[in-house]
Design a protein around this motif. Sequence first.
Motif, mmCIF file in Angstrom:
data_model
loop_
_atom_site.group_PDB
_atom_site.id
_atom_site.type_symbol
_atom_site.label_atom_id
_atom_site.label_comp_id
_atom_site.label_asym_id
_atom_site.label_seq_id
_atom_site.Cartn_x
_atom_site.Cartn_y
_atom_site.Cartn_z
ATOM 1 N N ASN A 116 68.042 -16.749 78.959
ATOM 2 C CA ASN A 116 67.381 -15.501 78.842
ATOM 3 C C ASN A 116 68.093 -14.232 79.224
ATOM 4 O OD1 ASN A 116 65.492 -17.039 78.112
ATOM 5 N ND2 ASN A 116 63.814 -16.076 79.319
ATOM 6 N N PHE A 117 68.824 -14.591 80.589
ATOM 7 C CA PHE A 117 69.767 -13.542 81.156
ATOM 8 C C PHE A 117 70.988 -13.386 80.040
ATOM 9 C CE2 PHE A 117 73.113 -12.295 83.830
ATOM 10 C CZ PHE A 117 72.620 -11.675 84.868
ATOM 11 N N VAL A 118 71.401 -14.431 79.753
ATOM 12 C CA VAL A 118 72.933 -13.903 78.870
ATOM 13 C C VAL A 118 72.715 -13.543 77.636
ATOM 14 C CG1 VAL A 118 74.796 -15.405 77.637
ATOM 15 C CG2 VAL A 118 74.095 -15.994 79.940
ATOM 16 N N ILE A 119 71.568 -14.023 76.709
ATOM 17 C CA ILE A 119 70.944 -13.212 75.411
ATOM 18 C C ILE A 119 70.750 -11.918 75.703
ATOM 19 C CG2 ILE A 119 69.488 -13.434 73.806
ATOM 20 C CD1 ILE A 119 69.219 -16.530 73.900
ATOM 21 N N LEU A 120 69.934 -11.472 76.639
ATOM 22 C CA LEU A 120 69.437 -10.035 76.739
ATOM 23 C C LEU A 120 70.816 -9.198 77.302
ATOM 24 C CD1 LEU A 120 66.126 -10.888 78.437
ATOM 25 C CD2 LEU A 120 66.410 -9.803 76.217
ATOM 26 N N VAL A 121 71.456 -9.662 78.390
ATOM 27 C CA VAL A 121 72.651 -8.827 78.943
ATOM 28 C C VAL A 121 73.595 -8.834 77.703
ATOM 29 C CG1 VAL A 121 74.519 -8.909 80.189
ATOM 30 C CG2 VAL A 121 72.319 -9.610 81.152
ATOM 31 N N GLY A 122 73.912 -10.083 76.979
ATOM 32 C CA GLY A 122 74.770 -10.018 76.093
ATOM 33 C C GLY A 122 74.497 -8.849 74.723
ATOM 34 N N ILE A 123 72.977 -8.817 74.434
ATOM 35 C CA ILE A 123 72.811 -7.999 73.272
ATOM 36 C C ILE A 123 72.881 -6.372 73.725
ATOM 37 C CG2 ILE A 123 70.511 -6.923 72.137
ATOM 38 C CD1 ILE A 123 69.449 -9.735 72.018
#
Length: 149
Positions: A116-123
């Motif tokens: 979740n962290f990587v996906i949200l920050v990456g977006i």
Amino acid sequence: MAYLTLFLTAFAAATLLPAYSELLLGTLANQGLPLFWLWFWATLGNTLGSVVNGLIGRQVDRFKHKRWFPVSELQLHKARNRFNRYGQWSLLLGWLPIVGDPLTLVGGIMRVPWLNFVILVGIGKGLRYAFVIWVVLEATGFASSAPSP
């Protein structure tokens, strides 16, 4: 070499180090390098830099009672409460100047699941770099000079 420099600058910019990857991205975009790869390497570097912030945040509880620790228990409590108010979706704002880096740090403190962290920050980071590229293209007139379909 340009991509590596962009990656490292974007990585540093996501940590608490002073770095400004947007300027380098804009310069490289003006030099005609493929925009997708510029966007990709900037987004990847900046996202991974935020992962470092998250890793540091996950270690806060180990050190919060140390005398040298720079944040008080009250400040940590307030940060946790603010984060809980908006939840892990607030990590979409990890790209913001000034508040974005601490936000990813608090995401680590709150132990947001890594995916979740990587996906949200990456977006959030990807959208920011896409916007920077768009602004550069508009400012230089490159976007309007492209052939129309």
